[in-house]
Design a protein around this motif. Structure first.
Motif, PDB file in Angstrom:
ATOM      1  N   ALA A 126       0.838  -1.205   0.000  1.00 32.34           N
ATOM      2  CA  ALA A 126       0.000   0.000   0.000  1.00 32.34           C
ATOM      3  C   ALA A 126       0.870   1.251   0.000  1.00 32.34           C
ATOM      4  O   ALA A 126       0.615   2.208  -0.745  1.00 32.34           O
ATOM      5  N   GLN A 127       1.915   1.235   0.813  1.00 25.42           N
ATOM      6  CA  GLN A 127       2.803   2.403   0.858  1.00 25.42           C
ATOM      7  C   GLN A 127       3.462   2.623  -0.508  1.00 25.42           C
ATOM      8  O   GLN A 127       3.546   3.749  -0.990  1.00 25.42           O
ATOM      9  N   SER A 128       3.916   1.538  -1.125  1.00 23.21           N
ATOM     10  CA  SER A 128       4.544   1.668  -2.456  1.00 23.21           C
ATOM     11  C   SER A 128       3.563   2.236  -3.479  1.00 23.21           C
ATOM     12  O   SER A 128       3.938   3.045  -4.330  1.00 23.21           O
ATOM     13  N   ALA A 129       2.315   1.805  -3.379  1.00 24.27           N
ATOM     14  CA  ALA A 129       1.307   2.316  -4.321  1.00 24.27           C
ATOM     15  C   ALA A 129       1.096   3.810  -4.117  1.00 24.27           C
ATOM     16  O   ALA A 129       0.975   4.569  -5.088  1.00 24.27           O
ATOM     17  N   PHE A 130       1.070   4.252  -2.851  1.00 27.67           N
ATOM     18  CA  PHE A 130       0.893   5.688  -2.597  1.00 27.67           C
ATOM     19  C   PHE A 130       2.139   6.487  -3.011  1.00 27.67           C
ATOM     20  O   PHE A 130       2.020   7.614  -3.482  1.00 27.67           O
ATOM     21  N   VAL A 131       3.311   5.905  -2.823  1.00 23.86           N
ATOM     22  CA  VAL A 131       4.535   6.588  -3.273  1.00 23.86           C
ATOM     23  C   VAL A 131       4.481   6.773  -4.796  1.00 23.86           C
ATOM     24  O   VAL A 131       4.773   7.850  -5.325  1.00 23.86           O
ATOM     25  N   ALA A 132       4.097   5.715  -5.495  1.00 25.23           N
ATOM     26  CA  ALA A 132       3.989   5.810  -6.959  1.00 25.23           C
ATOM     27  C   ALA A 132       2.941   6.847  -7.342  1.00 25.23           C
ATOM     28  O   ALA A 132       3.137   7.623  -8.284  1.00 25.23           O
ATOM     29  N   LEU A 133       1.844   6.856  -6.601  1.00 24.22           N
ATOM     30  CA  LEU A 133       0.796   7.826  -6.901  1.00 24.22           C
ATOM     31  C   LEU A 133       1.307   9.252  -6.696  1.00 24.22           C
ATOM     32  O   LEU A 133       1.036  10.139  -7.519  1.00 24.22           O
ATOM     33  N   HIS A 134       2.056   9.465  -5.636  1.00 25.44           N
ATOM     34  CA  HIS A 134       2.586  10.800  -5.376  1.00 25.44           C
ATOM     35  C   HIS A 134       3.499  11.240  -6.512  1.00 25.44           C
ATOM     36  O   HIS A 134       3.448  12.385  -6.956  1.00 25.44           O
ATOM     37  N   ARG A 135       4.305  10.320  -7.008  1.00 22.41           N
ATOM     38  CA  ARG A 135       5.231  10.678  -8.085  1.00 22.41           C
ATOM     39  C   ARG A 135       4.500  10.937  -9.403  1.00 22.41           C
ATOM     40  O   ARG A 135       4.998  11.633 -10.266  1.00 22.41           O
ATOM     41  N   HIS A 136       3.333  10.323  -9.565  1.00 21.65           N
ATOM     42  CA  HIS A 136       2.602  10.486 -10.825  1.00 21.65           C
ATOM     43  C   HIS A 136       1.399  11.406 -10.675  1.00 21.65           C
ATOM     44  O   HIS A 136       0.613  11.541 -11.612  1.00 21.65           O
ATOM     45  N   TRP A 137       1.261  12.025  -9.527  1.00 22.31           N
ATOM     46  CA  TRP A 137       0.033  12.748  -9.196  1.00 22.31           C
ATOM     47  C   TRP A 137      -0.373  13.738 -10.287  1.00 22.31           C
ATOM     48  O   TRP A 137      -1.529  13.765 -10.721  1.00 22.31           O
ATOM     49  N   HIS A 138       0.568  14.580 -10.731  1.00 24.87           N
ATOM     50  CA  HIS A 138       0.204  15.630 -11.668  1.00 24.87           C
ATOM     51  C   HIS A 138       0.029  15.109 -13.087  1.00 24.87           C
ATOM     52  O   HIS A 138      -0.328  15.853 -13.986  1.00 24.87           O
TER      53      HIS A 138
END
Lengths: 171, 234
Positions: free
Chosen positions: A38-50
């Motif tokens: 879950a943490q890895s998924a959120f990290v990836a999401l943060h990096r791709h957010w914009h």
């Protein structure tokens, strides 16, 4: 990311962290690994957010990242999963078993279901996705989702026996 | 009235109702994101340096071997150079040392420059080596299908089907030599493109676009650094 984007991400994280952890747990069967995924998924999401063009697609994006990570991990040699022939211990899971034991039985049984079938079951029954949304999350056809659902339920039934019906009745 | 699916769904929800306290928080996610960003920047910078060393080493080896025997073709020499050497006993023997310095052969500290041949190779192996070295995340990427239309002019291209986490798409690198026709400059919404002048006087254009169902553009943050890393090498 600018401040507004950071705030939006923080809000999304607060709202969705526990739901993503729960999905990850049923996908992998272990809370520690679930937190890692879950943490890895959120990290990836943060990096791709914009770069995620449609804010409505955030859930689908995270879901797809999470499922892909768990399924990929299950294929790695050091953590390759194999469907089991032996039914997990169900000593306390008869019709009169308490809820905790029954829930444990379901989690254990899911771990014994092949990873892709397990993912289909989790997306459909925990996340409540329909066949089309499940197919999109897994990057496969709706026909595959239907067949994987049938195979997954059959695998659960083979492992749990009557307990599956107890789960359905007690659910 | 509840059906079996409803009951099963309730059982799945019940199975996760006793979740332990989360093992990570918002700060952990931000720290992880920053760590990944740093690592990626380091890989890009280190990859370019490694590519320069590999190219320099390959050319140096080729020069040394041809000077020693005059008839030996090094596997480390660039392909266009090997093609120019006709083999032992031929007139090309005498020209071998000169061939090592042919315009298309990269020299230590020199840009790769234009490719030989009449048509641009849409999957140029020398450019691919530079791209892989500059952005190792692309090293395993599959070559994307391309048209076979001959585009003259000594350019180089790499077209890759890429995956970046959950994002998928097409990443293209197009090098156009000095004086050549302009590379693709059109860009659609959702594409990320960077154009950088190269050391040989041409341009390199890196473009990434997401697949229709990708939800975003793969390697979008790497497009500009990749182009800037390739510019001095081309």
């Amino acid at each position: 990311m600018d401040d507004a984007a950071e705030r939006a991400f923080a809000e999304y994280f607060r709202a969705r962290r526990d739901a993503v952890r729960r999905t990850a747990f049923l996908l992998c069967g272990d809370w520690h690994r679930a937190d890692d995924h879950a943490q890895s998924a959120f990290v990836a999401l943060h990096r791709h957010w914009h770069r995620i063009r449609d804010p409505q697609a955030l859930d689908a994006w995270v879901r797809r990242t999470l499922v892909r990570a768990v399924v990929d991990e299950s294929r790695r040699p050091w953590r390759r999963e194999r469907p089991v022939e032996i039914t997990p211990d169900r000593a306390a899971t008869g019709p009169s078993a308490d809820g905790v034991a029954t829930r444990t039985a379901l989690v254990e049984a899911l771990r014994a279901v092949p990873a892709r079938q397990r993912a289909v079951l989790v997306l459909r029954y925990l996340e409540g996705l329909d066949v089309t949304a499940t197919a999109e999350a897994l990057g496969c056809s709706t026909g595959t989702v239907k067949s994987q659902t049938a195979h997954g339920l059959a695998a659960l039934r083979a492992i749990l026996g009557d307990t599956l019906d107890d789960l359905r009745a007690a659910g | 009235m509840e059906n079996d699916d409803d009951r099963l769904a309730a059982a799945f929800r019940a199975a996760v109702q006793d979740a332990p306290e989360a093992g990570f928080d918002h700060e952990d996610v931000l720290a992880g994101s920053r760590r990944l960003a740093r690592r990626r920047r380091t890989l890009v910078a280190g990859g370019v340096a490694a590519a320069a060393i590999v190219l320099a080493g390959g050319v140096t080896t080729g020069v040394v071997l041809t000077r020693d025997g005059g008839t030996t073709t090094s596997a480390a020499a660039p392909a266009p150079e090997r093609a120019e050497q006709a083999g032992p006993g031929s007139a090309a023997d005498a020209a071998a040392p000169r061939a090592a310095a042919a315009p298309s052969a990269p020299r230590s500290g020199a840009p790769l420059g234009p490719a030989a041949g009449d048509c641009v190779n849409p999957q140029d192996p020398e450019l691919r080596a530079l791209v892989d070295a500059a952005l190792p995340g692309l090293a395993g990427a599959r070559e994307a299908p391309t048209t076979m239309i001959c585009r003259p002019g000594g350019g180089r291209e790499v077209n890759l089907e890429v995956t970046d986490g959950a994002l998928t798409g097409l990443l293209t690198v197009v090098y156009t030599p000095a004086g050549g026709p302009p590379a693709q400059t059109a860009s659609a919404v959702g594409w990320v493109t960077a154009e950088v002048p190269t050391a040989s006087g041409g341009t390199v254009v890196v473009t990434s676009r997401g697949d229709a169902d990708s939800g975003g553009v793969p390697f979008a943050d790497d497009v500009r650094p990749l182009a800037e890393a390739l510019g001095p090498q081309l």
